[in-house]
Scaffold this active site. Structure first.
Site, PDB file in Angstrom:
ATOM      1  N   GLY A  45      75.247  57.322  56.192  1.00  0.00           N
ATOM      2  CA  GLY A  45      76.345  57.266  57.113  1.00  0.00           C
ATOM      3  C   GLY A  45      75.543  57.995  58.417  1.00  0.00           C
ATOM      4  CD  GLN A  50      76.126  62.836  61.444  1.00  0.00           C
ATOM      5  OE1 GLN A  50      76.380  61.654  61.193  1.00  0.00           O
ATOM      6  NE2 GLN A  50      75.025  63.540  60.603  1.00  0.00           N
ATOM      7  CB  CYS A  92      75.643  66.340  56.303  1.00  0.00           C
ATOM      8  SG  CYS A  92      76.165  66.021  57.948  1.00  0.00           S
ATOM      9  CG  HIS A 134      80.111  62.959  55.036  1.00  0.00           C
ATOM     10  ND1 HIS A 134      79.698  63.922  54.649  1.00  0.00           N
ATOM     11  CD2 HIS A 134      79.453  62.971  56.353  1.00  0.00           C
ATOM     12  CE1 HIS A 134      78.591  64.430  55.226  1.00  0.00           C
ATOM     13  NE2 HIS A 134      78.753  63.796  56.628  1.00  0.00           N
ATOM     14  CD  GLU A 135      79.228  59.550  58.247  1.00  0.00           C
ATOM     15  OE1 GLU A 135      79.262  59.713  59.452  1.00  0.00           O
ATOM     16  OE2 GLU A 135      78.626  59.751  57.327  1.00  0.00           O
ATOM     17  CG  HIS A 138      80.216  63.714  60.943  1.00  0.00           C
ATOM     18  ND1 HIS A 138      79.479  64.859  61.088  1.00  0.00           N
ATOM     19  CD2 HIS A 138      79.652  63.457  59.863  1.00  0.00           C
ATOM     20  CE1 HIS A 138      78.629  65.229  60.300  1.00  0.00           C
ATOM     21  NE2 HIS A 138      78.396  64.103  59.492  1.00  0.00           N
TER      22      HIS A 138
HETATM   23 NI    NI Z   1      77.346  63.824  58.016  1.00  0.00          NI
END
Ligand code: NI
Length: 169
Positions: A45, A50, A92, A134-135, A138
């Site tokens: 992902g 990021q 991550c 998780h995404e 973010h």
């Molecule tokens: Ni991550």
């Protein structure tokens, strides 16, 4: 184009990302680049922040490029329901080398837009539910280490600080 992945410590990872409003060729190119970057980094992902782009979009492929139909793009995603709990090792791309058992919902449903702006709802279980959470985290400026105990999180912070000092981060 493969982007460098932004690491923990960069403020872009700490702030909520901006909604995507333009569904155009530029977005398509960005998404293609995100998949390329994610695969090059061996991630399942990747979220906009990021790669230093503070926009609410992410790419996911829990098969690591084994199944083209498993490619998922979520634009402006929101977790709409969760069920039960799982605790598995999580990592991550923005925190390379660090992994820790992290509690997440076992099942999660997400509402988002696709690359054309059409509304979609997807449900996932296990690793896919973990990836959704998780995404989306973010995009809200949250990393998986925020789900760990203060003790564990501080230990990771200290180790990153040492790596920064040593020029290894
Ligand atoms: Ni991550």
């Amino acid at each position: 184009m493969i982007y460098p992945v932004v690491k923990y410590g960069n403020p872009v990872l700490d702030r909520p990302a901006e909604p995507v409003t333009q569904f155009d060729a530029e977005l398509e190119k960005l998404v293609a680049d995100m998949f390329e970057t994610m695969y090059a980094a061996h991630g399942v992902g990747l979220a906009g922040p990021q790669i230093g782009i503070s926009k609410r979009l992410c790419t996911i492929d829990i098969t690591s490029e084994q199944d083209p139909s498993a490619k998922i793009v979520l634009v402006n995603p929101v977790i709409i329901s969760t069920e039960s709990k799982q605790t598995e090792e999580e990592g991550c791309l923005s925190l390379p080398t660090f992994r820790a058992p992290t509690s997440r919902p076992l099942k999660a449903s997400v509402r988002a837009q696709d690359i054309h702006g059409q509304e979609i709802t997807l449900s996932g279980e296990g690793l896919l539910a973990r990836a959704f959470c998780h995404e989306v985290d973010h995009l809200n400026g949250t990393l998986f280490i925020h789900h760990l105990s203060v003790l564990k999180r501080d230990s990771i912070r200290r180790r990153v600080k040492k790596m920064v000092k040593a020029g290894e981060w």
